[in-house]
Design an enzyme around this catalytic site. Structure first.
Site, PDB file in Angstrom:
ATOM      1  CG  HIS A   1     -36.821  42.442  17.983  1.00  0.00           C
ATOM      2  ND1 HIS A   1     -35.400  42.124  17.640  1.00  0.00           N
ATOM      3  CD2 HIS A   1     -37.195  41.568  19.177  1.00  0.00           C
ATOM      4  CE1 HIS A   1     -35.193  41.485  18.629  1.00  0.00           C
ATOM      5  NE2 HIS A   1     -35.971  41.015  19.489  1.00  0.00           N
TER       6      HIS A   1
ATOM      7  CE  LYS B   1     -33.717  43.508  22.073  1.00  0.00           C
ATOM      8  NZ  LYS B   1     -35.127  43.025  22.496  1.00  0.00           N
TER       9      LYS B   1
ATOM     10  CB  SER C   1     -37.673  38.421  19.358  1.00  0.00           C
ATOM     11  OG  SER C   1     -38.300  37.777  20.172  1.00  0.00           O
TER      12      SER C   1
HETATM   13  C1  LIG Z   1     -35.694  42.658  23.974  1.00  0.00           C
HETATM   14  C2  LIG Z   1     -36.911  42.763  24.265  1.00  0.00           C
HETATM   15  C3  LIG Z   1     -37.514  43.117  25.557  1.00  0.00           C
HETATM   16  C4  LIG Z   1     -36.743  43.471  26.590  1.00  0.00           C
HETATM   17  O1  LIG Z   1     -36.027  44.640  26.494  1.00  0.00           O
HETATM   18  P1  LIG Z   1     -34.927  45.388  27.457  1.00  0.00           P
HETATM   19  O2  LIG Z   1     -35.028  46.788  27.331  1.00  0.00           O
HETATM   20  O3  LIG Z   1     -33.562  44.574  26.903  1.00  0.00           O
HETATM   21  O4  LIG Z   1     -35.539  44.808  28.796  1.00  0.00           O
HETATM   22  C5  LIG Z   1     -38.914  43.157  25.462  1.00  0.00           C
HETATM   23  N1  LIG Z   1     -39.775  42.722  24.454  1.00  0.00           N
HETATM   24  C6  LIG Z   1     -39.067  42.429  23.355  1.00  0.00           C
HETATM   25  C7  LIG Z   1     -40.053  41.970  22.145  1.00  0.00           C
HETATM   26  C8  LIG Z   1     -37.725  42.284  23.145  1.00  0.00           C
HETATM   27  O5  LIG Z   1     -37.178  41.591  22.023  1.00  0.00           O
END
Ligand SMILES: *Cc1c(COP(=O)(O)O)cnc(C)c1O
Length: 396
Positions: free
Chosen positions: A212, A243, A184
């Site tokens: 992502h 996301k 990320s």
């Molecule tokens: C955003 C993210 C998470 C967390 O996801 P949520 O559903 O917001 O808890 C976990 N792993 C990665 C790589 C992320 O980018």
């Protein structure tokens, strides 16, 4: 009475501020989109995880409203008592079919999914081999498990081999390699074909976190396994609905039937936390349906990404190379990154600066994220603002 604890916490907060590490929150008064309203002003938004722009998609919103009207605001129960709704089963089926796995299980977030999986499927006789740049939720989830921990330098296949060998030498019963599909902070893609080759050589399983990637990368948005050609050699996938897939919330694990079935019996964040609201499940279902068909939105996202990358490189900015919609603009210095972010905000572009401890000390940056929701005008405006701010601060 707090007996001094509150004063102690205040001192900690003062130190965070003095170190320049405070994270202020920007208050948004509109829906999440290519531009947002902040303090009565329109700003171009370059920092949402809204890659396909589905967060305010009319059909996603409509599905959420319809289900909420029909089924109420929530289940008021964990799944195994009386919190399993038809929509949960439908969504689990849709995730499994989309990602081509036996089955899937929902969590309140991907943080919870990663928090529950390692402790559930691995015991003290086992080994987990984890990329050093993995997301905080993986690091915490691995800590909660009793498995032995090995870390390999990010995407370093020689080191991964060494760590697999070390796990074998230590007598590991089962081995699990875990990596983000897309990292990320830097936006680069895990070397899944070689990871899967090594996994085969050393008889290890492979788990990837696709937060992502799912929805916007690879054929039909199926993520990095399709993008890299690793396909179903990747055993287990965790991901989020927060996301690309609608931006609301909820996480999942998709994988072999016994993995999903045991998570239902043993994963603590699943057993002891409320079920997803039916409206959120319905919105996520609609988002998957749209994402699977959204070659047009993926093309817009790719076009926006290419245009921004090219223009910023030509303007003289130092970008981390890559092919995902995460485009980090390197400033290398926390103070400069903060000043740059502030200047961009003053110019009407919402961005976020990242510095230590989120990234190494000399790698302070502004992480920009492209979206299909950004118009050509939005992208042009953002490039102009970067050039103006960069010249003002002597960055370019
Ligand atoms: C955003 C993210 C998470 C967390 O996801 P949520 O559903 O917001 O808890 C976990 N792993 C990665 C790589 C992320 O980018």
């Amino acid at each position: 009475m707090m007996h001094g604890l509150a004063e102690h916490l205040s001192a900690t907060l003062d130190q965070i501020r003095a170190d320049g590490l405070e994270k202020p929150e920007t208050v948004i008064a509109s829906s999440q989109s290519g531009s947002v309203t902040v303090a009565g002003r329109q700003m171009v938004n370059l920092c949402a995880n809204n890659y396909l722009g589905l967060a305010d998609h009319p059909e996603v919103v409509e599905a959420t409203i319809r289900a909420t009207e029909k089924y109420g605001s929530g289940m008021a129960s964990v799944r195994f008592i009386c919190g399993t709704h038809e929509l949960h089963k439908e969504l689990e089926g849709a995730v499994a079919r989309y990602l081509e796995k036996d089955d899937a299980i929902l969590f309140g977030s991907c943080f919870d999914a990663n928090g529950g999986i390692f402790e559930t499927i691995l015991g003290p006789e086992d080994a987990v081999i984890s990329d050093t740049l993995n997301h905080a939720s993986i690091i915490d989830g691995v800590r909660l498990s009793k498995a032995r921990r090995y870390r390999f330098h990010t995407s370093d296949m020689d080191d991964l081999r060494l760590q697999l060998q070390a796990a074998d030498d230590d007598g590991a019963r089962f081995k699990l390699i875990v990596t983000d599909g897309v990292f990320s902070m830097d936006g680069f893609i895990a070397n899944l074909p070689e990871i899967c080759d090594l996994a085969e050589d050393y008889r290890a399983a492979v788990l990837i976190d696709e937060c992502h990637a799912t929805g916007h990368l690879g054929d039909k948005g199926k993520g990095t396994p399709t993008l890299t050609g690793a396909g179903n050699r990747v055993d287990i996938i965790s991901g989020t609905f927060g996301k690309t897939l609608g931006g609301a919330m909820g996480g999942f694990v998709a994988g072999p039937q016994p993995v999903v079935d045991l998570l239902r019996q043993r994963a603590r964040p699943y057993l002891f936390s409320n079920a997803l609201p039916p409206g959120v499940a319905a919105g996520a279902l609609k988002a998957i349906e749209i994402a699977e068909q959204a070659d047009d939105l993926r093309a817009t996202l790719a076009r926006n990404t290419a245009r921004f990358r090219t223009a910023m490189t030509e303007a003289g900015f130092d970008l981390v190379p890559g092919e995902t919609p995460i485009i980090p603009v390197m400033l290398h210095d926390a103070v400069k990154a903060q000043a740059m972010a502030q200047s961009l905000r003053d110019r009407g572009v919402l961005v976020s600066a990242f510095s230590f401890p989120v990234v190494p000390r000399d790698q302070a940056r502004i992480r920009t994220q492209m979206s299909a929701a950004l118009t050509d005008d939005n992208i042009g405006f953002a490039i102009d603002a970067f050039v103006g701010a960069g010249r003002e601060l002597g960055v370019i």
